[in-house]
Write an enzyme that holds these catalytic residues in place. Structure first.
Site, mmCIF file in Angstrom:
data_model
loop_
_atom_site.group_PDB
_atom_site.id
_atom_site.type_symbol
_atom_site.label_atom_id
_atom_site.label_comp_id
_atom_site.label_asym_id
_atom_site.label_seq_id
_atom_site.Cartn_x
_atom_site.Cartn_y
_atom_site.Cartn_z
ATOM 1 N N ASP A 67 0.778 -1.152 0.089
ATOM 2 C CA ASP A 67 -0.006 0.173 0.064
ATOM 3 C C ASP A 67 0.900 1.078 -0.019
ATOM 4 O O ASP A 67 1.920 1.263 0.776
ATOM 5 C CB ASP A 67 -1.209 -0.017 1.184
ATOM 6 C CG ASP A 67 -2.064 0.858 1.059
ATOM 7 O OD1 ASP A 67 -2.840 0.434 0.162
ATOM 8 O OD2 ASP A 67 -2.280 2.020 1.634
ATOM 9 N N ASP A 144 3.735 9.267 -10.962
ATOM 10 C CA ASP A 144 5.142 9.407 -11.598
ATOM 11 C C ASP A 144 5.411 10.473 -12.286
ATOM 12 O O ASP A 144 6.466 11.206 -12.092
ATOM 13 C CB ASP A 144 5.283 8.049 -12.573
ATOM 14 C CG ASP A 144 5.695 6.763 -12.030
ATOM 15 O OD1 ASP A 144 5.898 6.932 -10.597
ATOM 16 O OD2 ASP A 144 6.073 5.919 -12.575
HETATM 17 P P1 IMP Z 1 -2.070 2.155 -3.757
HETATM 18 O O1 IMP Z 1 -3.449 2.378 -2.854
HETATM 19 O O2 IMP Z 1 -1.305 1.277 -2.750
HETATM 20 O O3 IMP Z 1 -2.589 1.433 -4.905
HETATM 21 O O4 IMP Z 1 -1.668 3.552 -4.280
HETATM 22 C C1 IMP Z 1 -1.878 4.674 -3.977
HETATM 23 C C2 IMP Z 1 -1.937 5.719 -5.141
HETATM 24 O O5 IMP Z 1 -0.743 5.908 -5.413
HETATM 25 C C3 IMP Z 1 -2.522 4.752 -6.400
HETATM 26 O O6 IMP Z 1 -3.210 5.603 -7.246
HETATM 27 C C4 IMP Z 1 -1.189 4.176 -7.225
HETATM 28 O O7 IMP Z 1 -1.083 4.367 -8.693
HETATM 29 C C5 IMP Z 1 -0.496 5.537 -6.824
HETATM 30 N N1 IMP Z 1 1.260 5.051 -6.683
HETATM 31 C C6 IMP Z 1 1.752 4.199 -5.868
HETATM 32 N N2 IMP Z 1 3.068 4.059 -5.865
HETATM 33 C C7 IMP Z 1 3.318 4.890 -7.078
HETATM 34 C C8 IMP Z 1 4.427 4.893 -7.750
HETATM 35 O O8 IMP Z 1 5.474 4.314 -7.569
HETATM 36 N N3 IMP Z 1 4.442 5.829 -8.770
HETATM 37 C C9 IMP Z 1 3.228 6.548 -9.298
HETATM 38 N N4 IMP Z 1 2.283 6.426 -8.494
HETATM 39 C C10 IMP Z 1 2.173 5.385 -7.606
#
Ligand code: IMP
Length: 191
Positions: A67, A144
Site C-alpha cells: 500500500d 510518476d
Molecule cells: P495504492 O493504494 O497502494 O494502490 O496506491 C495509492 C496510489 O498511489 C495509486 O493511485 C497508485 O497508482 C499511486 N502510486 C503508488 N506507487 C506509485 C509510484 O511508484 N508511482 C506513481 N504512483 C504510485
C-alpha cells in the site's frame, strides 16, 4: 519446500518494479492479479496489514501486498491514505490545480510492503522525499509524472523511462528491507 511468494495486487506496475529486486535477492515471486479492498485507516501500515490477511485468505499461500501514499506537505499530508481514490477522481491535473501558485511543493512518497503466511506477519516501510512539479514531466504510471525525488531534476516518470526508478523509489527501500528479512527467515526455516 516451495518458497514462492505471491504478490497480490490489481496493479502490475508495482510488481514489475519489485521483481528485479527480488530476483537479485534470490527470492521467487509471482504476480497474482487481484484487487484487494482497502479498509479505512489513517495509517497505510494498517491498510497493508489487512490487505495481506485478506490476500492470504483468498489464495492460502504466502503473500506480499503493498500500500502506498503520496503525502503533500502544504496540503497537510493529502492525498495520503486516499491517494488511490484521488488519483482515480481528480488525478494528476487535479493535484497540480490544488497546488497552483503554491511555492512549497514538498511531498513524501511512502510504501508499505506486508507479508503474511499464516505463521508470521511482517511489514516494511520505505519513504522518499521529493517535490511536486508545476507541469507534468514525462510519462510513467500513477503520480510518476508529477513527483521529482530529492537530488534529481527529473520525475519518477522520466526515471522510470531510463530504468532507474525501481532502484531508488519508496518501493525499492521497502522491498530491500523485506528481502533482507525474508532471506534470514527462509534460512531459519530450512535449518
Ligand atoms: P495504492 O493504494 O497502494 O494502490 O496506491 C495509492 C496510489 O498511489 C495509486 O493511485 C497508485 O497508482 C499511486 N502510486 C503508488 N506507487 C506509485 C509510484 O511508484 N508511482 C506513481 N504512483 C504510485
Amino acid at each position: 519446500m516451495n518458497n514462492t511468494i505471491f504478490f497480490v495486487s490489481g496493479n502490475k506496475n508495482k510488481f514489475n518494479e519489485i521483481l528485479p529486486v527480488m530476483l537479485k535477492n534470490n527470492i521467487q515471486i509471482q504476480y497474482f492479479k487481484q484487487d484487494l479492498i482497502e479498509i479505512q485507516s489513517k495509517r497505510i501500515e494498517e491498510i497493508a496489514k489487512q490487505k495481506a490477511k485478506d490476500a492470504y485468505n483468498f489464495i492460502q499461500k504466502p503473500v506480499l501486498v503493498e500500500d502506498d501514499g503520496l503525502f503533500i506537505e502544504e496540503l497537510k499530508g493529502f492525498p495520503g491514505q486516499y491517494s488511490s481514490f484521488i488519483y482515480e477522481t481528480i488525478g494528476n491535473d487535479g493535484i497540480l490545480k490544488l497546488l497552483k501558485n503554491i511555492r512549497d511543493r514538498k511531498a513524501v512518497f511512502k510504501a508499505v510492503i506486508a507479508y503474511f503466511d499464516n505463521n508470521i506477519e511482517k511489514y516494511f516501510t520505505g519513504e522518499i522525499n521529493g517535490k511536486i512539479v508545476e507541469k507534468k514531466l514525462g510519462f510513467g504510471w500513477g503520480y510518476d509524472p508529477i513527483f521529482v525525488p530529492e537530488g534529481f531534476t527529473v520525475s519518477f516518470g522520466q526515471l522510470h523511462e531510463n530504468g532507474k526508478k525501481y532502484q531508488i523509489s519508496h518501493r525499492f527501500i521497502a522491498t530491500k528491507k523485506f528481502c533482507n528479512w525474508f532471506n534470514k527467515y527462509r534460512d531459519e526455516k530450512r535449518n
